[in-house]
Design a protein around this motif. Structure first.
Motif, PDB file in Angstrom:
ATOM      1  N   LEU A  71      12.046  20.949   8.714  1.00 39.99           N
ATOM      2  CA  LEU A  71      12.295  19.445   7.825  1.00 39.99           C
ATOM      3  C   LEU A  71      10.820  19.576   6.697  1.00 39.99           C
ATOM      4  CD1 LEU A  71      12.146  17.559  11.326  1.00 39.99           C
ATOM      5  CD2 LEU A  71      14.315  17.838   9.721  1.00 39.99           C
ATOM      6  N   ALA A  72      10.137  19.635   7.435  1.00 39.77           N
ATOM      7  CA  ALA A  72       8.570  20.113   6.224  1.00 39.77           C
ATOM      8  C   ALA A  72       8.556  21.154   5.348  1.00 39.77           C
ATOM      9  CB  ALA A  72       7.873  19.741   7.299  1.00 39.77           C
ATOM     10  N   GLY A  73       9.272  21.901   5.689  1.00 42.87           N
ATOM     11  CA  GLY A  73       9.556  23.029   4.424  1.00 42.87           C
ATOM     12  C   GLY A  73       8.337  23.514   4.927  1.00 42.87           C
ATOM     13  N   GLN A  74       7.492  23.878   5.830  1.00 39.02           N
ATOM     14  CA  GLN A  74       6.272  24.957   5.753  1.00 39.02           C
ATOM     15  C   GLN A  74       6.918  26.022   6.357  1.00 39.02           C
ATOM     16  OE1 GLN A  74       3.819  23.635   4.147  1.00 39.02           O
ATOM     17  NE2 GLN A  74       5.524  22.056   3.637  1.00 39.02           N
ATOM     18  N   LEU A  75       6.917  27.592   6.179  1.00 38.82           N
ATOM     19  CA  LEU A  75       6.691  28.302   6.474  1.00 38.82           C
ATOM     20  C   LEU A  75       6.180  29.047   7.712  1.00 38.82           C
ATOM     21  CD1 LEU A  75       7.960  30.465   3.162  1.00 38.82           C
ATOM     22  CD2 LEU A  75       9.519  29.368   4.958  1.00 38.82           C
ATOM     23  N   HIS A  76       6.336  29.188   8.871  1.00 37.21           N
ATOM     24  CA  HIS A  76       5.104  30.069   9.681  1.00 37.21           C
ATOM     25  C   HIS A  76       5.299  31.474  10.300  1.00 37.21           C
ATOM     26  CE1 HIS A  76       2.403  29.453  12.977  1.00 37.21           C
ATOM     27  NE2 HIS A  76       2.082  28.708  12.634  1.00 37.21           N
ATOM     28  N   PHE A  77       4.769  32.582   9.779  1.00 36.25           N
ATOM     29  CA  PHE A  77       5.473  33.727  10.874  1.00 36.25           C
ATOM     30  C   PHE A  77       4.580  33.575  12.173  1.00 36.25           C
ATOM     31  CE2 PHE A  77       8.274  33.288   7.331  1.00 36.25           C
ATOM     32  CZ  PHE A  77       8.648  34.971   7.485  1.00 36.25           C
ATOM     33  N   GLY A  78       3.845  32.823  12.778  1.00 35.36           N
ATOM     34  CA  GLY A  78       2.959  33.536  13.799  1.00 35.36           C
ATOM     35  C   GLY A  78       2.945  32.306  14.752  1.00 35.36           C
ATOM     36  N   PHE A  79       4.197  31.976  15.134  1.00 40.90           N
ATOM     37  CA  PHE A  79       4.832  30.699  16.276  1.00 40.90           C
ATOM     38  C   PHE A  79       4.480  31.256  17.481  1.00 40.90           C
ATOM     39  CE2 PHE A  79       6.722  27.423  18.445  1.00 40.90           C
ATOM     40  CZ  PHE A  79       6.276  26.336  17.080  1.00 40.90           C
ATOM     41  N   PRO A 253      -0.140  40.257  26.581  1.00 36.99           N
ATOM     42  CA  PRO A 253      -0.105  40.093  25.617  1.00 36.99           C
ATOM     43  C   PRO A 253       0.400  40.377  24.832  1.00 36.99           C
ATOM     44  CG  PRO A 253      -2.258  40.962  26.529  1.00 36.99           C
ATOM     45  CD  PRO A 253      -1.569  41.060  27.396  1.00 36.99           C
ATOM     46  N   GLU A 254       1.866  41.403  25.089  1.00 35.80           N
ATOM     47  CA  GLU A 254       3.558  41.769  24.304  1.00 35.80           C
ATOM     48  C   GLU A 254       3.923  40.764  24.691  1.00 35.80           C
ATOM     49  OE1 GLU A 254       1.709  43.003  26.845  1.00 35.80           O
ATOM     50  OE2 GLU A 254       0.631  45.081  26.115  1.00 35.80           O
ATOM     51  N   GLN A 255       4.024  39.855  25.291  1.00 34.11           N
ATOM     52  CA  GLN A 255       5.186  38.882  25.191  1.00 34.11           C
ATOM     53  C   GLN A 255       4.858  38.137  23.865  1.00 34.11           C
ATOM     54  OE1 GLN A 255       4.517  36.781  29.209  1.00 34.11           O
ATOM     55  NE2 GLN A 255       5.307  38.479  30.377  1.00 34.11           N
ATOM     56  N   PHE A 256       3.967  38.341  23.680  1.00 31.16           N
ATOM     57  CA  PHE A 256       4.122  36.970  22.308  1.00 31.16           C
ATOM     58  C   PHE A 256       3.888  37.577  21.093  1.00 31.16           C
ATOM     59  CE2 PHE A 256       3.252  34.579  26.255  1.00 31.16           C
ATOM     60  CZ  PHE A 256       4.297  34.073  25.895  1.00 31.16           C
ATOM     61  N   SER A 257       4.017  39.047  20.874  1.00 32.48           N
ATOM     62  CA  SER A 257       3.194  39.882  19.675  1.00 32.48           C
ATOM     63  C   SER A 257       4.309  39.297  18.182  1.00 32.48           C
ATOM     64  CB  SER A 257       4.443  41.103  20.149  1.00 32.48           C
ATOM     65  OG  SER A 257       5.196  41.242  20.141  1.00 32.48           O
ATOM     66  N   PHE A 258       4.146  40.049  16.788  1.00 30.10           N
ATOM     67  CA  PHE A 258       4.412  39.250  15.392  1.00 30.10           C
ATOM     68  C   PHE A 258       5.983  39.899  16.119  1.00 30.10           C
ATOM     69  CE2 PHE A 258       5.358  41.069  11.635  1.00 30.10           C
ATOM     70  CZ  PHE A 258       5.596  39.782  11.105  1.00 30.10           C
ATOM     71  N   ASN A 259       6.119  40.648  16.500  1.00 32.00           N
ATOM     72  CA  ASN A 259       8.699  40.650  16.656  1.00 32.00           C
ATOM     73  C   ASN A 259       8.468  39.777  17.278  1.00 32.00           C
ATOM     74  OD1 ASN A 259       8.260  42.925  15.582  1.00 32.00           O
ATOM     75  ND2 ASN A 259       7.993  44.619  17.902  1.00 32.00           N
ATOM     76  N   VAL A 260       7.624  38.870  17.911  1.00 30.01           N
ATOM     77  CA  VAL A 260       8.344  37.607  18.797  1.00 30.01           C
ATOM     78  C   VAL A 260       8.524  36.737  18.132  1.00 30.01           C
ATOM     79  CG1 VAL A 260       8.049  35.719  20.453  1.00 30.01           C
ATOM     80  CG2 VAL A 260       7.721  38.264  20.585  1.00 30.01           C
ATOM     81  N   SER A 261       7.530  36.497  16.937  1.00 29.66           N
ATOM     82  CA  SER A 261       7.321  35.568  15.451  1.00 29.66           C
ATOM     83  C   SER A 261       8.660  35.631  15.010  1.00 29.66           C
ATOM     84  CB  SER A 261       6.083  36.000  14.615  1.00 29.66           C
ATOM     85  OG  SER A 261       4.533  35.310  15.648  1.00 29.66           O
ATOM     86  N   ILE A 262       9.007  36.900  14.479  1.00 25.30           N
ATOM     87  CA  ILE A 262       9.781  37.259  13.392  1.00 25.30           C
ATOM     88  C   ILE A 262      11.711  37.008  14.558  1.00 25.30           C
ATOM     89  CG2 ILE A 262      11.673  39.250  12.004  1.00 25.30           C
ATOM     90  CD1 ILE A 262       9.009  38.050  11.065  1.00 25.30           C
TER      91      ILE A 262
END
Length: 357
Positions: A71-79, A253-262
């Protein structure tokens, strides 16, 4: 043909602006809702806890991210970092004696505050620069969680979620946890469907299409981008808490790593940006298709028809999975939701031919 638009007449504005103005759409939604409510009676505990419940929770996460990206068009790679803040906050609040209902709100508020701070810092950049800013948020939150023992207990520590009650009902067995996850997903879905029809949603869409043009017509891009980051982060924080208490029942901590954001970004893109149906389809595709491919290839490898090495068997599911994502995006760049919408529109006028734009 029951799924037809012909013969549907609206005499009131409220009926014309309904979420599902066509009767067949309402029947479809009611049928799916009935199946979701009856799922504990229809499927085994294995499928309920390993497939349906994570599908519901990750759908809520995908819809939360789609509010910001679609909706807002804002990229987010750290969700995933946003969800991690919600998960850890809720666990610590419950351990401190806060009721679970307030802990969920506290998790969403804390994630909204931090997400808004990072969003404010990234509002002057766009595109790849915004991606780098959200990546910095992901890695910074990961570092804080791992290196601050008061939050996570250490890099290898696991925080068990306490026993909780929601609205007086114990959330202990699989069925109660499933219904809590389903209720939150339905709430996020209804919010997502309705927000697009409000002035807030229309302002986000105007900013997504062209922020300079939106500013000319009186929409403040800075304000509404901040609100988009805040709202999306709040929903993501509560979703992270629901994920921790209903599915994982522990936080690491492993449950919310960068791979999860991808994976979350893949859910939004494959399902369809800014689509509620796309949230469900994208989450189901990313979660379930790799499992189905792995089981299928394992079955073929165990048979005598084909000889596959163990190394090849371990990589074939990923190869087919990546090829399917590329194929879907090439066939329909707007995602699985657009494929569903094309099919739906075909049946609305069937058997008459029509041209698709």
């Amino acid at each position: 043909m029951f799924y037809r638009q012909s013969g549907v007449y609206h005499t009131r504005y409220a009926a014309d602006r309904a979420l599902w103005p066509i009767p067949a759409d309402r029947w479809q939604v009611l049928a799916l809702a009935a199946l979701a409510l009856a799922a504990p009676l229809l499927v085994s505990s294995l499928y309920l806890g390993s497939y349906l419940m994570p599908w519901m929770i990750w759908t809520a996460a995908a819809l939360s991210l789609s509010l910001l990206m679609g909706l807002a068009g804002q990229l987010h790679f750290g969700f995933a970092a946003v969800m991690a803040m919600g998960a850890y906050t809720s666990v610590h609040l419950v351990r401190a004696g806060v009721p679970f209902e307030l802990a969920l709100l506290g998790a969403g508020l804390f994630a909204a505050v931090i997400g808004t701070v990072f969003g404010a810092a990234a509002l002057r950049v766009k595109g790849l620069y915004l991606v780098m800013a959200t990546l910095a948020m992901q890695y910074l939150v990961d570092w804080v969680i791992v290196n601050v023992p008061a939050i996570s207990g250490g890099a290898q520590a696991t925080l068990r979620t306490p026993q909780v009650r929601f609205l007086g009902l114990p959330i202990q067995d699989l069925t109660s946890r499933y219904y809590l996850a389903l209720g939150w997903t339905l709430l996020v879905t209804l919010f997502f469907l309705n927000v697009k029809r409000t002035s807030f949603g229309r302002a986000l869409i105007a900013i997504r299409d062209k922020d300079f043009a939106a500013a000319v017509i009186g929409v403040d891009p800075f304000r509404y981008k901040l609100l988009a980051f805040m709202t999306s982060s709040f929903l993501g924080g509560v979703t992270g808490a629901v994920l921790a208490f209903c599915y994982y029942r522990a936080v690491t901590p492993e449950q919310f790593s960068f791979n999860v954001s991808i994976q979350l970004v893949a859910m939004v893109l494959v399902g369809g940006l800014g689509s509620a149906v796309g949230g469900y389809l994208g989450a189901g595709f990313v979660l379930i298709v790799p499992i189905v491919l792995t089981n299928l290839i394992a079955t073929l490898g165990a048979s005598q028809w084909i000889d596959i090495s163990q190394n090849m068997m371990a990589h074939l599911p990923l190869i087919f999975y990546g090829a399917m994502i590329i194929g879907f995006l090439l066939w329909e760049p707007l995602g699985l939701a657009k494929i569903y919408d094309n099919t739906r529109k075909y049946f609305l006028v069937w058997p008459f031919r029509h041209s698709r734009s």
